[in-house]
Design a protein around this motif. Sequence first.
Motif, PDB file in Angstrom:
ATOM      1  N   GLY A 197       0.803  -1.218   0.000  1.00  0.00           N
ATOM      2  CA  GLY A 197       0.000   0.000   0.000  1.00  0.00           C
ATOM      3  C   GLY A 197       0.832   1.261   0.000  1.00  0.00           C
ATOM      4  N   VAL A 198       1.903   1.285   0.787  1.00  0.00           N
ATOM      5  CA  VAL A 198       2.758   2.478   0.873  1.00  0.00           C
ATOM      6  C   VAL A 198       3.425   2.750  -0.467  1.00  0.00           C
ATOM      7  CG1 VAL A 198       4.832   3.423   1.946  1.00  0.00           C
ATOM      8  CG2 VAL A 198       3.135   2.235   3.353  1.00  0.00           C
ATOM      9  N   ILE A 199       3.938   1.704  -1.099  1.00  0.00           N
ATOM     10  CA  ILE A 199       4.628   1.889  -2.373  1.00  0.00           C
ATOM     11  C   ILE A 199       3.644   2.256  -3.472  1.00  0.00           C
ATOM     12  CG2 ILE A 199       6.016   0.717  -4.136  1.00  0.00           C
ATOM     13  CD1 ILE A 199       7.328  -0.855  -1.866  1.00  0.00           C
ATOM     14  N   ALA A 200       2.465   1.635  -3.471  1.00  0.00           N
ATOM     15  CA  ALA A 200       1.456   1.965  -4.477  1.00  0.00           C
ATOM     16  C   ALA A 200       1.030   3.433  -4.384  1.00  0.00           C
ATOM     17  CB  ALA A 200       0.248   1.051  -4.321  1.00  0.00           C
ATOM     18  N   GLU A 201       0.876   3.914  -3.158  1.00  0.00           N
ATOM     19  CA  GLU A 201       0.493   5.319  -2.989  1.00  0.00           C
ATOM     20  C   GLU A 201       1.574   6.241  -3.529  1.00  0.00           C
ATOM     21  OE1 GLU A 201      -0.688   8.489   0.572  1.00  0.00           O
ATOM     22  OE2 GLU A 201      -0.323   6.373   1.038  1.00  0.00           O
ATOM     23  N   LEU A 202       2.824   5.932  -3.250  1.00  0.00           N
ATOM     24  CA  LEU A 202       3.914   6.751  -3.763  1.00  0.00           C
ATOM     25  C   LEU A 202       3.960   6.711  -5.294  1.00  0.00           C
ATOM     26  CD1 LEU A 202       6.443   8.471  -3.298  1.00  0.00           C
ATOM     27  CD2 LEU A 202       7.750   6.346  -3.063  1.00  0.00           C
ATOM     28  N   CYS A 203       3.706   5.542  -5.848  1.00  0.00           N
ATOM     29  CA  CYS A 203       3.698   5.429  -7.316  1.00  0.00           C
ATOM     30  C   CYS A 203       2.609   6.293  -7.930  1.00  0.00           C
ATOM     31  CB  CYS A 203       3.538   3.969  -7.730  1.00  0.00           C
ATOM     32  SG  CYS A 203       5.008   2.944  -7.427  1.00  0.00           S
ATOM     33  N   ARG A 204       1.445   6.352  -7.272  1.00  0.00           N
ATOM     34  CA  ARG A 204       0.371   7.212  -7.776  1.00  0.00           C
ATOM     35  C   ARG A 204       0.772   8.687  -7.675  1.00  0.00           C
ATOM     36  NH1 ARG A 204      -2.932   3.182  -5.318  1.00  0.00           N
ATOM     37  NH2 ARG A 204      -2.905   4.317  -3.335  1.00  0.00           N
ATOM     38  N   GLU A 205       1.370   9.060  -6.542  1.00  0.00           N
ATOM     39  CA  GLU A 205       1.754  10.459  -6.333  1.00  0.00           C
ATOM     40  C   GLU A 205       2.751  10.928  -7.389  1.00  0.00           C
ATOM     41  OE1 GLU A 205       3.412  10.693  -2.476  1.00  0.00           O
ATOM     42  OE2 GLU A 205       1.512  10.431  -1.399  1.00  0.00           O
ATOM     43  N   GLN A 206       3.738  10.070  -7.682  1.00  0.00           N
ATOM     44  CA  GLN A 206       4.845  10.475  -8.546  1.00  0.00           C
ATOM     45  C   GLN A 206       4.711   9.952  -9.979  1.00  0.00           C
ATOM     46  OE1 GLN A 206       6.939  12.677  -7.489  1.00  0.00           O
ATOM     47  NE2 GLN A 206       6.053  12.634  -5.412  1.00  0.00           N
ATOM     48  N   ARG A 207       3.573   9.325 -10.260  1.00  0.00           N
ATOM     49  CA  ARG A 207       3.327   8.795 -11.608  1.00  0.00           C
ATOM     50  C   ARG A 207       4.468   7.864 -12.038  1.00  0.00           C
ATOM     51  NH1 ARG A 207       0.879  14.130 -14.794  1.00  0.00           N
ATOM     52  NH2 ARG A 207      -0.848  14.493 -13.317  1.00  0.00           N
ATOM     53  N   ILE A 208       4.723   6.905 -11.183  1.00  0.00           N
ATOM     54  CA  ILE A 208       5.809   5.950 -11.411  1.00  0.00           C
ATOM     55  C   ILE A 208       5.353   4.909 -12.435  1.00  0.00           C
ATOM     56  CG2 ILE A 208       7.247   4.170 -10.349  1.00  0.00           C
ATOM     57  CD1 ILE A 208       7.972   7.017  -9.478  1.00  0.00           C
ATOM     58  N   ALA A 209       6.230   4.622 -13.409  1.00  0.00           N
ATOM     59  CA  ALA A 209       5.931   3.607 -14.416  1.00  0.00           C
ATOM     60  C   ALA A 209       6.500   2.244 -14.041  1.00  0.00           C
ATOM     61  CB  ALA A 209       6.490   4.033 -15.774  1.00  0.00           C
ATOM     62  N   ALA A 210       7.627   2.246 -13.323  1.00  0.00           N
ATOM     63  CA  ALA A 210       8.277   0.974 -12.975  1.00  0.00           C
ATOM     64  C   ALA A 210       9.008   1.114 -11.650  1.00  0.00           C
ATOM     65  CB  ALA A 210       9.256   0.542 -14.067  1.00  0.00           C
ATOM     66  N   VAL A 211       8.933   0.057 -10.852  1.00  0.00           N
ATOM     67  CA  VAL A 211       9.687  -0.029  -9.600  1.00  0.00           C
ATOM     68  C   VAL A 211      10.816  -1.039  -9.803  1.00  0.00           C
ATOM     69  CG1 VAL A 211       9.609  -0.727  -7.175  1.00  0.00           C
ATOM     70  CG2 VAL A 211       7.717   0.588  -8.164  1.00  0.00           C
ATOM     71  N   TRP A 212      12.036  -0.640  -9.468  1.00  0.00           N
ATOM     72  CA  TRP A 212      13.227  -1.468  -9.671  1.00  0.00           C
ATOM     73  C   TRP A 212      13.772  -1.903  -8.320  1.00  0.00           C
ATOM     74  CZ3 TRP A 212      14.972  -2.264 -14.774  1.00  0.00           C
ATOM     75  CH2 TRP A 212      14.327  -1.493 -15.748  1.00  0.00           C
ATOM     76  N   VAL A 213      14.083  -3.184  -8.200  1.00  0.00           N
ATOM     77  CA  VAL A 213      14.633  -3.705  -6.945  1.00  0.00           C
ATOM     78  C   VAL A 213      15.758  -4.686  -7.256  1.00  0.00           C
ATOM     79  CG1 VAL A 213      12.418  -3.512  -5.742  1.00  0.00           C
ATOM     80  CG2 VAL A 213      13.068  -5.699  -6.788  1.00  0.00           C
ATOM     81  N   ASN A 214      16.648  -4.827  -6.294  1.00  0.00           N
ATOM     82  CA  ASN A 214      17.630  -5.902  -6.299  1.00  0.00           C
ATOM     83  C   ASN A 214      17.084  -7.030  -5.432  1.00  0.00           C
ATOM     84  OD1 ASN A 214      19.758  -4.748  -7.924  1.00  0.00           O
ATOM     85  ND2 ASN A 214      20.115  -3.317  -6.229  1.00  0.00           N
ATOM     86  N   ASP A 215      17.133  -8.244  -5.940  1.00  0.00           N
ATOM     87  CA  ASP A 215      16.509  -9.385  -5.274  1.00  0.00           C
ATOM     88  C   ASP A 215      17.067  -9.641  -3.883  1.00  0.00           C
ATOM     89  OD1 ASP A 215      14.502 -10.326  -6.935  1.00  0.00           O
ATOM     90  OD2 ASP A 215      15.873 -11.521  -8.160  1.00  0.00           O
TER      91      ASP A 215
END
Length: 480
Positions: free
Chosen positions: A82-100
């Motif tokens: 939920g926290v990350i999804a909200e931030l993605c909406r705020e900043q119009r994020i297209a992709a989230v990148w992570v290291n496994d």
Amino acid sequence: MQLIWLRSDLRVRDNSALAAAMAAGPTVALYLLSPEQWRRHDAAPCKVDFWRRNLVELSAALARLNVPLLIRQADSWDAAPGVIAELCREQRIAAVWVNDEYGIDEQRRDQAVARHLDGQGVTFQRRLDQLLLQPGSVLTQSGSYFKVYSQFRKLCHQRLHRALPTLLSVPAAQTPLALAGDTVPAAVAGFTAPGETLRRLWPAGETAALERLASFADERIDHYHEARDIPAQPGTSQLSAYLAAGVLSPRQCLHAALQANQGEFDSGNQGIVTWINELLWREFYKHILVGYPRVSRHRAFRPETEAVPWRDAPDELAAWQEGRTGIPLIDAAMRQLHATGWMHNRLRMVVAMFLTKNLLIDWRAGERYFMRQLIDGDLAANNGGWQWSASTGTDAAPYFRLFNPVSQSRRFDPQGRFIRHWLPELAGLDDKAIHEPSAARGGLFDEPDYPRPLVDLRLSRERALAAFRQLPQNQARATS
């Protein structure tokens, strides 16, 4: 807009996800504060403080790349989607990148976040970063994960000879964004900050980590195979905290070692070869996490050893934790752990065997206590080491192999230098008596500031052997 979600990868150099995100477009960075989750995972206060201090350094390094670092709170990982999804909406994020990451909780967290983001059209991009080789790519001929390190190492050498992972340079600075980064908090609630003495032992930031790596490669790695077992000498790299937090990558370590050894993995300087093998032990235990998830669930790797009749001995456990066993090398090692957040690797094995064999106390009690103290606490390495010592793990020490802590003391600290440093109350004893004060002066040693041995080493060894012999598989071997 791209989002790099930082976890155990607190650096800008050779960061797979960061490089990929910035190549894909304008990028912002995120770090989640998850104190409740960290408590569940027994994170040591000194480790949480080390993460926080490295975040301060990382924030400045990201700012030089014009990448703002955003700090958000998700007390437990259940809240992360939920926290990350909200931030993605705020900043119009297209992709989230992570290291496994590879623990079972970490994998479930990432799967939940990926599902949540997919529902709003945000892609979840994963990269290999903590390891040299992808889990699942180093398998036996039958297609299973290796259980024996020597076989795993041999195949790793073959793979790395064919294709050595390359180092990624620091990405070029991007065009400044109209977004300010957040200030890294001065403390994390519920985790008491360590004193300045401990902090000075572990300076934060990539520059400090790379300087430590360069110093080790230039000055000590050649003699690592000889010096690594001597606790009174600075014979180890002391890079584990930086690797655990991702301030250094294993690729950086491997390249430094190969550069010092003319590109050889398994020939050339013996010290360098030995250290590369230690990097591969770290790799091995991470692969075990993926291939055998039960070790992430506090279960024995060898299920049959769940039947070991561990003793419920809280007073003896407390004496071990507090360095009051009456065995000088054990007690000195525990004092080193408390004062520095770190323990010499040889001593980690010695104190673990003492707890699990001489005291016959469940390895899980020791594993948890170590995690609550270690600045380099890492699930895979800590669990692997404890299960090896307890003879419950993969490629573990045979149950009948027990380190005698007094013999280990005489062999690896012959002049008692390590013991004298951490147990000054014994400094007046000679080089023979300091390893076993209770045997000094014909058994009449009586030092009011130091306890007598918690157990008789010979009798407790026999008790451990008897407990392991009664396991069905050992009884079957004895009669076959």
